[in-house]
Structure formats: structure tokens, C-alpha cells
Scaffold this motif. Structure first.
Motif, short mmCIF file in Angstrom:
data_model
loop_
_atom_site.label_atom_id
_atom_site.label_comp_id
_atom_site.label_asym_id
_atom_site.label_seq_id
_atom_site.Cartn_x
_atom_site.Cartn_y
_atom_site.Cartn_z
N ALA A 45 0.82 -1.22 0.00
CA ALA A 45 0.00 0.00 0.00
C ALA A 45 0.84 1.26 0.00
O ALA A 45 0.37 2.33 0.39
CB ALA A 45 -0.92 -0.01 1.21
N PHE A 46 2.07 1.16 -0.47
CA PHE A 46 2.93 2.34 -0.49
C PHE A 46 2.26 3.43 -1.34
O PHE A 46 1.85 3.16 -2.48
CB PHE A 46 4.30 2.01 -1.06
CG PHE A 46 5.34 3.06 -0.79
CD1 PHE A 46 6.00 3.10 0.42
CD2 PHE A 46 5.64 4.02 -1.74
CE1 PHE A 46 6.94 4.07 0.69
CE2 PHE A 46 6.57 5.00 -1.49
CZ PHE A 46 7.23 5.03 -0.27
N PRO A 47 2.13 4.64 -0.82
CA PRO A 47 1.35 5.69 -1.50
C PRO A 47 1.78 5.92 -2.95
O PRO A 47 2.95 6.14 -3.24
CB PRO A 47 1.63 6.94 -0.64
CG PRO A 47 1.94 6.39 0.72
CD PRO A 47 2.70 5.11 0.46
N GLY A 48 0.81 5.84 -3.82
CA GLY A 48 1.03 6.17 -5.22
C GLY A 48 1.59 5.04 -6.07
O GLY A 48 1.21 4.89 -7.22
N VAL A 49 2.50 4.24 -5.52
CA VAL A 49 3.16 3.21 -6.33
C VAL A 49 3.11 1.84 -5.65
O VAL A 49 3.92 0.97 -5.97
CB VAL A 49 4.63 3.59 -6.62
CG1 VAL A 49 4.70 4.80 -7.54
CG2 VAL A 49 5.39 3.86 -5.33
N GLY A 50 2.19 1.64 -4.73
CA GLY A 50 2.10 0.36 -4.04
C GLY A 50 1.86 -0.80 -5.00
O GLY A 50 1.23 -0.64 -6.05
N ILE A 51 2.35 -1.98 -4.63
CA ILE A 51 2.26 -3.13 -5.54
C ILE A 51 0.91 -3.84 -5.46
O ILE A 51 0.59 -4.64 -6.34
CB ILE A 51 3.39 -4.14 -5.27
CG1 ILE A 51 3.29 -4.71 -3.84
CG2 ILE A 51 4.75 -3.49 -5.49
CD1 ILE A 51 4.31 -5.80 -3.55
N GLY A 52 0.12 -3.59 -4.41
CA GLY A 52 -1.21 -4.17 -4.31
C GLY A 52 -1.21 -5.68 -4.17
O GLY A 52 -0.17 -6.33 -3.99
N LEU A 53 -2.41 -6.28 -4.26
CA LEU A 53 -2.55 -7.72 -4.09
C LEU A 53 -1.84 -8.50 -5.18
O LEU A 53 -1.29 -9.58 -4.93
CB LEU A 53 -4.03 -8.11 -4.06
CG LEU A 53 -4.88 -7.52 -2.94
CD1 LEU A 53 -6.28 -8.12 -2.97
CD2 LEU A 53 -4.23 -7.74 -1.58
N LEU A 54 -1.84 -7.98 -6.39
CA LEU A 54 -1.15 -8.66 -7.49
C LEU A 54 0.34 -8.75 -7.21
O LEU A 54 0.97 -9.80 -7.40
CB LEU A 54 -1.39 -7.92 -8.80
CG LEU A 54 -0.66 -8.46 -10.03
CD1 LEU A 54 -1.05 -9.91 -10.30
CD2 LEU A 54 -0.95 -7.60 -11.26
#
Length: 228
Positions: free
Chosen positions: A27-36
């Protein structure tokens, strides 16, 4: 001893890479890698370690895999306990390293999750205990089928790490919303001991369900394959 050391290091890498991606980068702001990205990270830890230590220990990195390999007739019973102990210790050390890194950020709250597995109110999607149980059993079952099938001497050689890593990626893509995806009691233990409280109280499920699923997967594979 070299096999046990390899399992220790490999499981350390799996927890640091997989859970680390969830805690630090998802969930890093703006560039988070998300669940994928988290799903891919778990798969990559298995692929990289399978090529690095597969020839040393078989690269189980998971008590459920060790149990499943034994149930599938591929692993001796006398090595189960030391393999599992090595895996759990490697996972806990990785959890400790991740805790030191993550706690370096202001406002860090380990009780908020720390990539721990859970059900009910501690499920990312608030799925029930039954849903979590079924998910973990079925996902681990098919994980073992992929592992046993891709490592069969009749399967194409050299591709097992890729198949296993992609299977773990797919498993995470399906089940992160349900339980944060365990299919690995060591991975669950490695972070739960730092979260404490609810994570430790719910940890039993993430031992029972993967172990049951692993045995079912081994039995299913033995039922469909001609061992001769």
C-alpha cells in the motif's frame, strides 16, 4: 544438517519476501504493488529458492509441503520433525527482521495486521471461519498436486520451480481476500508471534487446514497417477 540449514534459509526468504512485500510495499502511497504484487512476490520467493536450494533439501519451505511429500511417498518420516522445526525457526527469524524494518516507520502498529492470517473480523474481506477453512484446505490440496506432479520424474525436467511458483502466485490471487493466504503453517507462525493476541488465537486454523489439505492433495495425486 545441510538440508535443515537450507530449509531454514529458504523459509526465511519466503517470509521476508512474501510478507515483507505485503507489509512494506503493498500500500505504499502512489506506487504500491497491491494484491497482485504480493501474490507475485510469494511466487518469486519459491521460484528463486527452488533453483537455489532445491538440489540440497528439495525446497519445501513449508511444513504442509513436507507432510504432503511424506503422504505422497516422496519423503522419509524421520526427517519430518527437523524439517518442520527448521522451517518454523526460519520463518520466525524473518518475522523478526521484518518487524525491525517495519517498526522504523513512524506510526507503525504491529497489531494492525503485519501480514498475519485471520478469519472473521481479521480476514481482509471479513470471511467466516468456515470460508477460511475451506479455502486453506482446497488451496493447499491443489498446491500439493502441482508440486507432486511437476516434480514427478516423468514430468518435463527443469520446470518444476516455475510451475510451483506460479501455483503459489495463483493461490494468493484467489485467497488473499479470504485469509491473507497461508497454505503454510511456518509462514503464518513467523508473523503471528509478533502480532500476538488475535493472530496467535487464530493460528490453529493455519496449521490444521494446510496440513489436512496437503494430505488430501497427496492422496488425490496418488489416486490419479500410475506409480509404475
Amino acid at each position: 544438517m545441510k538440508q535443515y540449514s537450507a530449509e531454514f534459509l529458504g523459509t526465511f526468504w519466503l517470509v521476508l519476501g512474501g510478507c515483507g512485500s505485503a507489509v512494506l510495499a503493498a500500500a505504499f502511497p502512489g506506487v504500491g504493488i497491491g494484491l497482485l504484487g504480493v501474490s507475485l512476490a510469494f511466487g518469486l520467493t519459491v521460484v528463486t529458492m527452488a533453483y537455489a536450494i532445491g538440489h540440497i533439501s528439495g525446497c519445501h519451505l513449508n511444513p504442509a509441503v513436507s507432510i504432503g511429500m511424506w503422504a505422497g511417498g516422496r519423503f522419509p518420516a524421520n526427517k519430518l520433525l527437523p524439517y518442520i522445526v527448521s522451517q518454523v525457526l526460519g520463518a520466525i527469524l524473518a518475522g523478526g527482521v521484518l518487524y525491525v524494518i517495519a517498526s522504523g516507520k513512524a506510526g507503525f502498529d504491529v497489531s494492525a495486521g503485519f501480514a498475519a492470517n485471520g478469519y472473521g473480523e481479521h480476514s481482509p474481506g471479513h470471511y467466516s471461519l468456515l470460508a477460511a477453512l475451506v479455502s486453506e484446505v482446497v488451496m493447499t490440496m491443489f498446491f500439493l498436486i502441482v508440486i507432486l506432479g511437476s516434480t514427478d520424474k516423468r514430468a518435463p525436467q527443469g520446470f518444476a520451480p516455475v510451475a510451483i511458483g506460479l501455483a503459489l502466485t495463483l493461490i494468493h490471487l484467489i485467497s488473499i481476500p479470504v485469509t491473507n493466504t497461508s497454505v503454510n503453517p511456518a509462514r503464518s507462525t513467523g508473523v503471528a508471534v509478533f502480532v500476538g493476541g488475535w493472530a496467535e488465537a487464530q493460528l490453529w486454523l493455519f496449521w490444521v487446514a494446510p496440513l489436512v489439505g496437503a494430505v488430501l492433495g497427496a492422496l488425490a495425486y496418488r489416486a490419479i497417477v500410475d506409480e509404475k
